[in-house]
Design a protein around this motif. Structure first.
Motif, PDB file in Angstrom:
ATOM      1  N   LEU A  67      -5.950   0.056   1.748  1.00 48.54           N
ATOM      2  CA  LEU A  67      -4.832   0.461   0.898  1.00 48.54           C
ATOM      3  C   LEU A  67      -4.928  -0.161  -0.492  1.00 48.54           C
ATOM      4  CD1 LEU A  67      -1.965   0.373   3.524  1.00 48.54           C
ATOM      5  CD2 LEU A  67      -3.241   2.336   2.686  1.00 48.54           C
ATOM      6  N   LEU A  68      -5.398  -1.404  -0.568  1.00 43.17           N
ATOM      7  CA  LEU A  68      -5.603  -2.011  -1.879  1.00 43.17           C
ATOM      8  C   LEU A  68      -6.676  -1.256  -2.650  1.00 43.17           C
ATOM      9  CD1 LEU A  68      -4.928  -4.407  -3.791  1.00 43.17           C
ATOM     10  CD2 LEU A  68      -6.887  -5.588  -2.781  1.00 43.17           C
ATOM     11  N   GLU A  69      -7.735  -0.889  -1.951  1.00 43.32           N
ATOM     12  CA  GLU A  69      -8.853  -0.196  -2.585  1.00 43.32           C
ATOM     13  C   GLU A  69      -8.493   1.246  -2.966  1.00 43.32           C
ATOM     14  OE1 GLU A  69     -12.332  -1.097  -2.842  1.00 43.32           O
ATOM     15  OE2 GLU A  69     -12.114  -3.168  -2.138  1.00 43.32           O
ATOM     16  N   SER A  70      -7.696   1.919  -2.116  1.00 43.39           N
ATOM     17  CA  SER A  70      -7.521   3.357  -2.346  1.00 43.39           C
ATOM     18  C   SER A  70      -6.157   3.891  -1.918  1.00 43.39           C
ATOM     19  CB  SER A  70      -8.614   4.138  -1.613  1.00 43.39           C
ATOM     20  OG  SER A  70      -8.598   3.827  -0.230  1.00 43.39           O
ATOM     21  N   TRP A 120       1.382  -1.633  -8.924  1.00 41.79           N
ATOM     22  CA  TRP A 120       0.669  -0.849  -9.930  1.00 41.79           C
ATOM     23  C   TRP A 120       1.628  -0.484 -11.062  1.00 41.79           C
ATOM     24  CZ3 TRP A 120      -3.215  -2.774  -8.218  1.00 41.79           C
ATOM     25  CH2 TRP A 120      -3.850  -2.498  -7.015  1.00 41.79           C
ATOM     26  N   ALA A 121       2.912  -0.479 -10.778  1.00 41.49           N
ATOM     27  CA  ALA A 121       3.931  -0.272 -11.815  1.00 41.49           C
ATOM     28  C   ALA A 121       5.235  -0.882 -11.325  1.00 41.49           C
ATOM     29  CB  ALA A 121       4.122   1.214 -12.116  1.00 41.49           C
ATOM     30  N   LEU A 149      -5.898   1.347 -13.014  1.00 41.06           N
ATOM     31  CA  LEU A 149      -7.303   1.062 -12.705  1.00 41.06           C
ATOM     32  C   LEU A 149      -7.659  -0.370 -13.070  1.00 41.06           C
ATOM     33  CD1 LEU A 149      -8.983   4.381 -13.887  1.00 41.06           C
ATOM     34  CD2 LEU A 149      -8.883   3.510 -11.549  1.00 41.06           C
ATOM     35  N   GLU A 150      -7.129  -0.852 -14.187  1.00 37.45           N
ATOM     36  CA  GLU A 150      -7.388  -2.232 -14.614  1.00 37.45           C
ATOM     37  C   GLU A 150      -6.853  -3.225 -13.585  1.00 37.45           C
ATOM     38  OE1 GLU A 150      -5.883  -5.222 -18.195  1.00 37.45           O
ATOM     39  OE2 GLU A 150      -5.967  -3.058 -18.569  1.00 37.45           O
ATOM     40  N   LEU A 151      -5.635  -2.982 -13.110  1.00 41.21           N
ATOM     41  CA  LEU A 151      -5.041  -3.876 -12.116  1.00 41.21           C
ATOM     42  C   LEU A 151      -5.787  -3.804 -10.788  1.00 41.21           C
ATOM     43  CD1 LEU A 151      -1.258  -3.240 -12.812  1.00 41.21           C
ATOM     44  CD2 LEU A 151      -2.453  -5.415 -13.095  1.00 41.21           C
ATOM     45  N   ARG A 152      -6.117  -2.587 -10.361  1.00 42.92           N
ATOM     46  CA  ARG A 152      -6.836  -2.446  -9.092  1.00 42.92           C
ATOM     47  C   ARG A 152      -8.177  -3.154  -9.155  1.00 42.92           C
ATOM     48  NH1 ARG A 152      -8.565   3.293  -6.480  1.00 42.92           N
ATOM     49  NH2 ARG A 152     -10.198   3.141  -8.068  1.00 42.92           N
ATOM     50  N   ASN A 153      -8.894  -2.984 -10.255  1.00 36.12           N
ATOM     51  CA  ASN A 153     -10.192  -3.640 -10.397  1.00 36.12           C
ATOM     52  C   ASN A 153     -10.060  -5.159 -10.383  1.00 36.12           C
ATOM     53  OD1 ASN A 153     -11.488  -1.187 -10.538  1.00 36.12           O
ATOM     54  ND2 ASN A 153     -11.510  -1.117 -12.781  1.00 36.12           N
ATOM     55  N   LYS A 154      -8.961  -5.657 -10.946  1.00 33.08           N
ATOM     56  CA  LYS A 154      -8.721  -7.108 -10.937  1.00 33.08           C
ATOM     57  C   LYS A 154      -8.653  -7.627  -9.507  1.00 33.08           C
ATOM     58  CE  LYS A 154      -4.891 -10.320 -11.639  1.00 33.08           C
ATOM     59  NZ  LYS A 154      -3.490 -10.450 -12.123  1.00 33.08           N
ATOM     60  N   TYR A 155      -7.880  -6.958  -8.660  1.00 29.22           N
ATOM     61  CA  TYR A 155      -7.718  -7.421  -7.284  1.00 29.22           C
ATOM     62  C   TYR A 155      -8.957  -7.143  -6.446  1.00 29.22           C
ATOM     63  CZ  TYR A 155      -2.811  -8.390  -8.175  1.00 29.22           C
ATOM     64  OH  TYR A 155      -1.638  -8.918  -8.668  1.00 29.22           O
ATOM     65  N   VAL A 156      -9.617  -6.034  -6.693  1.00 28.52           N
ATOM     66  CA  VAL A 156     -10.851  -5.742  -5.959  1.00 28.52           C
ATOM     67  C   VAL A 156     -11.924  -6.766  -6.308  1.00 28.52           C
ATOM     68  CG1 VAL A 156     -12.738  -4.091  -5.713  1.00 28.52           C
ATOM     69  CG2 VAL A 156     -10.374  -3.295  -5.638  1.00 28.52           C
ATOM     70  N   ASP A 157     -12.008  -7.147  -7.563  1.00 23.95           N
ATOM     71  CA  ASP A 157     -12.982  -8.166  -7.966  1.00 23.95           C
ATOM     72  C   ASP A 157     -12.690  -9.497  -7.280  1.00 23.95           C
ATOM     73  OD1 ASP A 157     -14.356  -6.409  -9.563  1.00 23.95           O
ATOM     74  OD2 ASP A 157     -13.407  -7.048 -11.440  1.00 23.95           O
ATOM     75  N   MET A 158     -11.414  -9.829  -7.125  1.00 26.80           N
ATOM     76  CA  MET A 158     -11.061 -11.046  -6.389  1.00 26.80           C
ATOM     77  C   MET A 158     -11.560 -10.963  -4.952  1.00 26.80           C
ATOM     78  SD  MET A 158      -7.144 -11.749  -7.735  1.00 26.80           S
ATOM     79  CE  MET A 158      -6.925 -13.182  -6.663  1.00 26.80           C
ATOM     80  N   MET A 159     -11.363  -9.811  -4.328  1.00 28.21           N
ATOM     81  CA  MET A 159     -11.833  -9.617  -2.961  1.00 28.21           C
ATOM     82  C   MET A 159     -13.351  -9.775  -2.880  1.00 28.21           C
ATOM     83  SD  MET A 159      -9.316  -9.055  -0.842  1.00 28.21           S
ATOM     84  CE  MET A 159      -7.698  -8.306  -0.604  1.00 28.21           C
ATOM     85  N   LYS A 160     -14.061  -9.233  -3.837  1.00 30.81           N
ATOM     86  CA  LYS A 160     -15.521  -9.314  -3.839  1.00 30.81           C
ATOM     87  C   LYS A 160     -15.995 -10.760  -3.935  1.00 30.81           C
ATOM     88  CE  LYS A 160     -16.472  -4.746  -5.823  1.00 30.81           C
ATOM     89  NZ  LYS A 160     -16.966  -4.014  -7.025  1.00 30.81           N
ATOM     90  N   ILE A 168      -9.168 -14.022  -1.740  1.00 30.56           N
ATOM     91  CA  ILE A 168      -8.139 -13.080  -1.299  1.00 30.56           C
ATOM     92  C   ILE A 168      -6.814 -13.391  -1.994  1.00 30.56           C
ATOM     93  CG2 ILE A 168      -6.809 -12.250   0.687  1.00 30.56           C
ATOM     94  CD1 ILE A 168      -9.231 -12.851   2.425  1.00 30.56           C
ATOM     95  N   PRO A 169      -6.187 -12.397  -2.631  1.00 30.82           N
ATOM     96  CA  PRO A 169      -4.890 -12.633  -3.296  1.00 30.82           C
ATOM     97  C   PRO A 169      -3.871 -13.204  -2.320  1.00 30.82           C
ATOM     98  CG  PRO A 169      -5.774 -10.475  -3.877  1.00 30.82           C
ATOM     99  CD  PRO A 169      -6.653 -11.008  -2.780  1.00 30.82           C
ATOM    100  N   GLU A 170      -3.049 -14.132  -2.808  1.00 31.43           N
ATOM    101  CA  GLU A 170      -2.099 -14.794  -1.923  1.00 31.43           C
ATOM    102  C   GLU A 170      -1.144 -13.798  -1.271  1.00 31.43           C
ATOM    103  OE1 GLU A 170       0.423 -17.505  -3.926  1.00 31.43           O
ATOM    104  OE2 GLU A 170       0.882 -16.151  -5.601  1.00 31.43           O
ATOM    105  N   GLN A 171      -0.867 -12.688  -1.957  1.00 29.52           N
ATOM    106  CA  GLN A 171       0.030 -11.676  -1.388  1.00 29.52           C
ATOM    107  C   GLN A 171      -0.583 -10.997  -0.165  1.00 29.52           C
ATOM    108  OE1 GLN A 171      -1.103 -11.813  -4.554  1.00 29.52           O
ATOM    109  NE2 GLN A 171       0.402 -11.033  -6.019  1.00 29.52           N
ATOM    110  N   CYS A 172      -1.893 -11.086  -0.015  1.00 29.59           N
ATOM    111  CA  CYS A 172      -2.598 -10.380   1.056  1.00 29.59           C
ATOM    112  C   CYS A 172      -3.066 -11.291   2.187  1.00 29.59           C
ATOM    113  CB  CYS A 172      -3.810  -9.648   0.486  1.00 29.59           C
ATOM    114  SG  CYS A 172      -3.438  -8.492  -0.844  1.00 29.59           S
TER     115      CYS A 172
END
Length: 351
Positions: A24-27, A47-48, A62-73, A77-81
């Motif tokens: 869900l975070l990814e897509s 996202w908003a 897209l900027e926000l999603r990439n930020k969190y996906v990069d953290m996952m990579k 892992i974001p504290e919210q997750c």
């Protein structure tokens, strides 16, 4: 909740690397009353925020999603997750689209289920009118982010949207060859929904939770029992029940509520009516609030007995175990080591 994923979809993506992340975070995307998030739980990734309609900034998304996906990579892992059951390690698409959208920004509903949090402030939620989702969907499409997308049309009651709103969403989905899951009380029959089912682009999920009028009225707190079953027969006739990946179909949901409908006679009558109305899919869950309060305790034996009973109906129905029924079975495996029955949700991810 997204239910089925076409295996052919995986061929459309290039896969980059293996890491722990969330589908869900990814897509994913979920529309709330005044925000847009990747998923429906109350985590603080947005996202908003404070969104009340109008233009949607897809580039910022897209900027926000990439930020969190990069953290996952990076393994950060974001504290919210942290601790979320949706996290899994696998190869993720390099440039994923938005595959799953939950439209849950409306709150009006004529039903009054006592386990629904809308019922706590019924007058407020019935008068509340949220934003139009079409600017968001248009912005995502213009960025070529909607590919094989599944839309879950949920809360409050999709058949009670303001005139034109539901039709606009359905037209958008049909024109772009996406897929729809409607979640409804079943109180009102919608020709818009039925037509989408006839065209093999949608199904409908209705939580009836009962087989008798007395129990239905105790749970739903409205007197529409006969009307709902009449509508289920009409929806079943509109769809084709035996080819769920391509045709419209009805899913009748039975939420087990301990002390209310957790008895054999109630479920047997529910199954009889389902069969009589032409509905072949049944979904089982355990009432969410009860589960949150009691999941740490040993389970009442009659809950396990209910699952055993429901298993016997697989010759007549397609039984779809979801949500807390999965965890109920897992608890049984721990609490009854001698149990050798079949895992009722073995086909579900996470079991």
């Amino acid at each position: 909740m997204v239910e089925f994923v076409d295996k052919q979809i995986v061929n459309d993506y290039n896969y980059s690397m293996k890491y722990v992340s969330c589908l869900l975070l990814e897509s994913g995307m979920a529309f709330g009353r005044n925000d847009v998030k990747p998923c429906t739980p109350g985590y603080k990734i947005h996202w908003a925020e404070e969104y009340y309609g109008g233009p949607f900034d897809a580039d910022k998304y897209l900027e926000l999603r990439n930020k969190y996906v990069d953290m996952m990579k990076r393994g950060d892992i974001p504290e919210q997750c942290v601790g979320c059951s949706n996290l899994e390690e696998k190869d993720w698409p390099e440039e994923p689209g938005v595959e799953f959208i939950v439209i849950g920004n409306e709150t009006k509903c004529s039903c009054n289920c006592y386990y629904c949090w809308f019922a706590e402030k019924k007058d407020y939620y019935n008068k509340f009118r949220s934003y139009d989702v079409m600017p968001i969907l248009t912005a995502l499409k213009e960025k070529n982010l909607l590919r094989h997308t599944t839309f879950d049309i949920v809360g409050g009651e999709c058949t009670e949207y303001e005139e034109g709103k539901l039709q606009a969403i359905v037209d958008f989905v049909m024109e772009n060859d996406y897929w729809l899951h409607f979640f409804s009380s079943g109180i009102f029959y919608s020709e818009i929904i039925a037509e989408a089912m006839r065209k093999s682009k949608a199904n409908i999920v209705v939580s009836v939770d009962s087989g008798t009028k007395e129990t239905y009225e105790k749970i739903k707190r409205v007197k529409t029992f006969d009307k709902v079953w009449e509508n289920m027969a009409k929806y079943a006739a509109a769809g084709v029940q035996d080819d769920f990946c391509k045709k419209g179909y009805v899913v009748l949901k039975y939420i087990i509520i301990p002390g209310v409908n957790d008895n054999f006679d109630e479920f047997k009558e529910f199954a009889r009516r389902a069969k009589e109305s032409g509905c072949k899919w049944i979904r089982i869950a355990v009432e969410y609030n009860w589960w949150n309060e009691n999941s740490h305790n040993p389970m009442p034996k009659n809950l396990f007995a209910m699952l055993d009973l429901i298993e016997t109906y697989k010759k007549d129905f397609i039984i779809d175990y979801i949500e807390n029924a999965i965890y109920l079975w897992q608890k049984r495996a721990k609490e009854e080591p001698e149990f050798t029955g079949v895992n009722p949700c073995i086909h579900m991810v996470g079991c």
